[in-house]
Design a protein around this motif. Sequence first.
Motif, PDB file in Angstrom:
ATOM      1  N   ASN A   1      -9.770 -22.458  87.619  1.00  0.00           N
ATOM      2  CA  ASN A   1      -8.437 -22.711  87.214  1.00  0.00           C
ATOM      3  C   ASN A   1      -7.445 -23.504  88.042  1.00  0.00           C
ATOM      4  OD1 ASN A   1      -9.383 -21.331  84.523  1.00  0.00           O
ATOM      5  ND2 ASN A   1      -9.062 -19.322  85.283  1.00  0.00           N
ATOM      6  N   HIS A   2      -7.819 -24.455  88.537  1.00  0.00           N
ATOM      7  CA  HIS A   2      -7.228 -25.020  89.807  1.00  0.00           C
ATOM      8  C   HIS A   2      -6.158 -26.013  89.307  1.00  0.00           C
ATOM      9  CE1 HIS A   2     -10.223 -28.087  88.869  1.00  0.00           C
ATOM     10  NE2 HIS A   2     -11.131 -27.036  89.248  1.00  0.00           N
ATOM     11  N   GLY A   3      -6.162 -26.509  87.686  1.00  0.00           N
ATOM     12  CA  GLY A   3      -5.351 -27.282  87.026  1.00  0.00           C
ATOM     13  C   GLY A   3      -5.673 -28.712  87.213  1.00  0.00           C
ATOM     14  N   LEU A   4      -6.677 -29.034  87.806  1.00  0.00           N
ATOM     15  CA  LEU A   4      -7.026 -30.434  88.167  1.00  0.00           C
ATOM     16  C   LEU A   4      -7.937 -31.051  86.858  1.00  0.00           C
ATOM     17  CD1 LEU A   4      -6.551 -32.936  90.123  1.00  0.00           C
ATOM     18  CD2 LEU A   4      -8.810 -32.450  90.991  1.00  0.00           C
ATOM     19  N   ASP A   5      -7.610 -32.098  86.242  1.00  0.00           N
ATOM     20  CA  ASP A   5      -8.273 -32.599  85.273  1.00  0.00           C
ATOM     21  C   ASP A   5      -9.635 -33.255  85.503  1.00  0.00           C
ATOM     22  OD1 ASP A   5      -9.367 -33.975  83.024  1.00  0.00           O
ATOM     23  OD2 ASP A   5      -7.657 -35.593  82.786  1.00  0.00           O
ATOM     24  N   HIS A   6     -10.561 -32.447  85.123  1.00  0.00           N
ATOM     25  CA  HIS A   6     -12.171 -32.904  85.436  1.00  0.00           C
ATOM     26  C   HIS A   6     -12.257 -34.224  85.056  1.00  0.00           C
ATOM     27  CE1 HIS A   6     -16.403 -31.964  86.592  1.00  0.00           C
ATOM     28  NE2 HIS A   6     -15.620 -30.954  87.160  1.00  0.00           N
ATOM     29  N   THR A   7     -11.925 -34.901  84.291  1.00  0.00           N
ATOM     30  CA  THR A   7     -12.017 -36.395  84.068  1.00  0.00           C
ATOM     31  C   THR A   7     -11.967 -37.187  85.419  1.00  0.00           C
ATOM     32  OG1 THR A   7     -11.367 -36.064  81.657  1.00  0.00           O
ATOM     33  CG2 THR A   7     -11.497 -38.311  82.706  1.00  0.00           C
ATOM     34  N   LEU A   8     -10.599 -36.957  85.996  1.00  0.00           N
ATOM     35  CA  LEU A   8     -10.525 -37.504  87.422  1.00  0.00           C
ATOM     36  C   LEU A   8     -11.671 -37.197  88.470  1.00  0.00           C
ATOM     37  CD1 LEU A   8      -8.720 -39.432  88.981  1.00  0.00           C
ATOM     38  CD2 LEU A   8      -7.088 -37.236  89.603  1.00  0.00           C
ATOM     39  N   VAL A   9     -11.872 -36.067  88.385  1.00  0.00           N
ATOM     40  CA  VAL A   9     -12.944 -35.794  89.301  1.00  0.00           C
ATOM     41  C   VAL A   9     -14.565 -36.519  88.888  1.00  0.00           C
ATOM     42  CG1 VAL A   9     -14.533 -34.002  90.350  1.00  0.00           C
ATOM     43  CG2 VAL A   9     -12.118 -33.441  89.432  1.00  0.00           C
ATOM     44  N   ASP A  10     -14.755 -36.763  87.824  1.00  0.00           N
ATOM     45  CA  ASP A  10     -15.896 -37.294  87.383  1.00  0.00           C
ATOM     46  C   ASP A  10     -15.443 -38.823  87.524  1.00  0.00           C
ATOM     47  OD1 ASP A  10     -17.035 -35.160  86.339  1.00  0.00           O
ATOM     48  OD2 ASP A  10     -16.536 -35.228  84.477  1.00  0.00           O
ATOM     49  N   ARG A  11     -14.586 -39.549  87.391  1.00  0.00           N
ATOM     50  CA  ARG A  11     -14.214 -40.875  87.836  1.00  0.00           C
ATOM     51  C   ARG A  11     -14.428 -41.172  89.054  1.00  0.00           C
ATOM     52  NH1 ARG A  11      -8.544 -41.464  86.038  1.00  0.00           N
ATOM     53  NH2 ARG A  11      -8.729 -43.513  87.219  1.00  0.00           N
ATOM     54  N   THR A  12     -13.926 -39.971  90.018  1.00  0.00           N
ATOM     55  CA  THR A  12     -13.878 -40.386  91.436  1.00  0.00           C
ATOM     56  C   THR A  12     -15.309 -40.361  92.122  1.00  0.00           C
ATOM     57  OG1 THR A  12     -11.529 -39.184  91.606  1.00  0.00           O
ATOM     58  CG2 THR A  12     -13.086 -39.787  93.575  1.00  0.00           C
ATOM     59  N   PHE A  13     -16.340 -39.542  91.417  1.00  0.00           N
ATOM     60  CA  PHE A  13     -17.500 -39.458  91.521  1.00  0.00           C
ATOM     61  C   PHE A  13     -18.370 -40.821  91.449  1.00  0.00           C
ATOM     62  CE2 PHE A  13     -17.508 -34.783  92.398  1.00  0.00           C
ATOM     63  CZ  PHE A  13     -18.505 -34.865  93.255  1.00  0.00           C
ATOM     64  N   GLU A  14     -18.072 -41.168  90.284  1.00  0.00           N
ATOM     65  CA  GLU A  14     -18.366 -42.531  89.830  1.00  0.00           C
ATOM     66  C   GLU A  14     -18.066 -43.746  90.695  1.00  0.00           C
ATOM     67  OE1 GLU A  14     -20.882 -43.385  87.522  1.00  0.00           O
ATOM     68  OE2 GLU A  14     -20.844 -41.084  87.366  1.00  0.00           O
ATOM     69  N   ALA A  15     -16.823 -43.671  91.115  1.00  0.00           N
ATOM     70  CA  ALA A  15     -16.369 -44.607  92.266  1.00  0.00           C
ATOM     71  C   ALA A  15     -16.900 -44.658  93.297  1.00  0.00           C
ATOM     72  CB  ALA A  15     -14.908 -44.273  92.302  1.00  0.00           C
ATOM     73  N   ALA A  16     -17.496 -43.397  94.068  1.00  0.00           N
ATOM     74  CA  ALA A  16     -18.000 -43.105  95.154  1.00  0.00           C
ATOM     75  C   ALA A  16     -19.620 -43.923  94.865  1.00  0.00           C
ATOM     76  CB  ALA A  16     -18.401 -41.696  95.296  1.00  0.00           C
ATOM     77  N   LYS A  17     -20.099 -43.735  93.837  1.00  0.00           N
ATOM     78  CA  LYS A  17     -21.680 -43.885  93.644  1.00  0.00           C
ATOM     79  C   LYS A  17     -21.482 -45.309  93.499  1.00  0.00           C
ATOM     80  CE  LYS A  17     -23.015 -39.990  91.058  1.00  0.00           C
ATOM     81  NZ  LYS A  17     -23.412 -39.345  89.679  1.00  0.00           N
ATOM     82  N   THR A  18     -20.736 -46.051  93.097  1.00  0.00           N
ATOM     83  CA  THR A  18     -20.337 -47.741  92.720  1.00  0.00           C
ATOM     84  C   THR A  18     -20.367 -48.121  94.228  1.00  0.00           C
ATOM     85  OG1 THR A  18     -19.633 -47.618  90.820  1.00  0.00           O
ATOM     86  CG2 THR A  18     -19.176 -49.263  91.849  1.00  0.00           C
ATOM     87  N   PHE A  19     -19.318 -47.430  95.141  1.00  0.00           N
ATOM     88  CA  PHE A  19     -19.281 -47.976  96.358  1.00  0.00           C
ATOM     89  C   PHE A  19     -20.677 -47.954  97.289  1.00  0.00           C
ATOM     90  CE2 PHE A  19     -18.468 -47.207 100.781  1.00  0.00           C
ATOM     91  CZ  PHE A  19     -17.712 -48.354 101.256  1.00  0.00           C
ATOM     92  N   PHE A  20     -21.232 -46.885  97.369  1.00  0.00           N
ATOM     93  CA  PHE A  20     -22.367 -46.661  98.019  1.00  0.00           C
ATOM     94  C   PHE A  20     -23.458 -47.587  97.759  1.00  0.00           C
ATOM     95  CE2 PHE A  20     -20.050 -42.654  99.297  1.00  0.00           C
ATOM     96  CZ  PHE A  20     -19.965 -42.825 100.539  1.00  0.00           C
ATOM     97  N   ALA A  21     -23.431 -48.065  96.550  1.00  0.00           N
ATOM     98  CA  ALA A  21     -24.694 -48.851  95.998  1.00  0.00           C
ATOM     99  C   ALA A  21     -24.396 -50.372  96.244  1.00  0.00           C
ATOM    100  CB  ALA A  21     -24.353 -48.733  94.495  1.00  0.00           C
ATOM    101  N   LEU A  22     -23.073 -50.663  97.080  1.00  0.00           N
ATOM    102  CA  LEU A  22     -22.862 -51.879  97.576  1.00  0.00           C
ATOM    103  C   LEU A  22     -23.928 -52.220  98.630  1.00  0.00           C
ATOM    104  CD1 LEU A  22     -18.903 -51.946  97.934  1.00  0.00           C
ATOM    105  CD2 LEU A  22     -20.388 -53.275  96.225  1.00  0.00           C
ATOM    106  N   PRO A  23     -24.171 -53.636  98.740  1.00  0.00           N
ATOM    107  CA  PRO A  23     -24.994 -53.855  99.932  1.00  0.00           C
ATOM    108  C   PRO A  23     -24.247 -53.718 101.117  1.00  0.00           C
ATOM    109  CG  PRO A  23     -24.734 -56.190  98.325  1.00  0.00           C
ATOM    110  CD  PRO A  23     -23.881 -54.890  98.088  1.00  0.00           C
ATOM    111  N   GLU A  24     -25.379 -53.387 102.198  1.00  0.00           N
ATOM    112  CA  GLU A  24     -25.000 -52.757 103.460  1.00  0.00           C
ATOM    113  C   GLU A  24     -23.968 -53.643 104.177  1.00  0.00           C
ATOM    114  OE1 GLU A  24     -25.280 -49.466 106.316  1.00  0.00           O
ATOM    115  OE2 GLU A  24     -25.790 -49.782 104.130  1.00  0.00           O
ATOM    116  N   GLU A  25     -24.113 -54.789 104.007  1.00  0.00           N
ATOM    117  CA  GLU A  25     -23.498 -56.004 105.029  1.00  0.00           C
ATOM    118  C   GLU A  25     -21.848 -55.606 104.333  1.00  0.00           C
ATOM    119  OE1 GLU A  25     -25.708 -58.470 101.956  1.00  0.00           O
ATOM    120  OE2 GLU A  25     -26.181 -56.694 103.334  1.00  0.00           O
ATOM    121  N   GLU A  26     -21.844 -55.735 102.958  1.00  0.00           N
ATOM    122  CA  GLU A  26     -20.507 -55.496 102.437  1.00  0.00           C
ATOM    123  C   GLU A  26     -19.672 -54.310 102.929  1.00  0.00           C
ATOM    124  OE1 GLU A  26     -20.407 -56.366  98.246  1.00  0.00           O
ATOM    125  OE2 GLU A  26     -21.816 -57.974  98.376  1.00  0.00           O
ATOM    126  N   LYS A  27     -20.273 -53.176 102.770  1.00  0.00           N
ATOM    127  CA  LYS A  27     -19.929 -51.853 103.453  1.00  0.00           C
ATOM    128  C   LYS A  27     -19.664 -51.798 104.946  1.00  0.00           C
ATOM    129  CE  LYS A  27     -23.314 -49.557 101.838  1.00  0.00           C
ATOM    130  NZ  LYS A  27     -24.359 -48.405 101.272  1.00  0.00           N
TER     131      LYS A  27
END
Length: 332
Positions: free
Chosen positions: A58-84
């Motif tokens: 009951n921390h008050g944070l919208d779980h939709t934003l948490v999910d979106r941030t996890f998806e952003a992380a997965k997208t970033f780490f899927a980039l080619p190594e040279e781009e990271k």
Amino acid sequence: MTDNPLAMLDDALRARRVSFDRIPVVDLAPLIDGSDPATVAREIREALSSAGFMYVKNHGLDHTLVDRTFEAAKTFFALPEEEKMALHIRHSGPALRGYIELFGENTDPGKTLDLKECIDLGPEAGLPATPFFGPNPWPTQLPEFGPTVMAYHAHLLSLAQLVLQGIALSLDLPQTYFEAMMQRPISILRLLHYPPQTGTIDQSVIGIGAHTDYGNLTILAQDDVGGLQVMNRDGHWVEAPPIPDTFVINIGDLIQRLTNNRYLANLHRVVNTSGRERYSIPFFLDADFDAVIAPLPSCIDAKTPQAYDPVTCGAHKWTRFKASYAHLAETV
């Protein structure tokens, strides 16, 4: 035995599976709405003096934003190594913003190599960079990445400040006690990716080696994979499994110093034997770079003499980071 037949754990990496109440769950709603902050403060006191960790609901944070941030992380780490690697943290100078490759940071150096990759981000600041402050290196090929993670950062900053109010009350301090040392606090949002491990696993290579966090407070969002282990006061490793719609919160070195060891900055590590990719998002809130942290007079008495000299937040954190990052080894 591990659930993953492809991973065989060394005995030193085994954790006992215990009921959730060993790491307490604290309901933040009565603190947020003001209906019963005293009860929340008492539960925080019990959690931090015993485990140094707690789940919060009951921390008050919208779980939709948490999910979106996890998806952003997965997208970033899927980039080619040279781009990271083009966004590598060494390019940011003392700001310590950017990407860290597998084995690029080791939190228990000399014993463990960390099988993880991550990216560290924080509030935007201009040049010249100063320790923990500077511009973020954004992946331009992912235009939604920056807005998503910075929206998450803003919400976690508010939540962390609220939790610190609860910690202040738990120490019989004014609820606003920490505000004076947080005019421009150091804060880091870290996105983490742990590849799965197979074969025989020992302490030489695990997700992240045993460590305490460096600053005041950590708020962790973890996916459903698990792997976080926490050491209790008896020296036993116990699991901190994911609980839906909660965050894991733990204190760092500076709160342990502030409370003269009354509250515990606990050792923890990650061992990912799930056979799956693991993602987690810790948010670290500390204090102003020059904020002085010293044991509270109320935490010092004849039985518990003062255990620490005063230290500034920034100097303490910088020392800890230098021990973990190879590229900082020669930095003054």
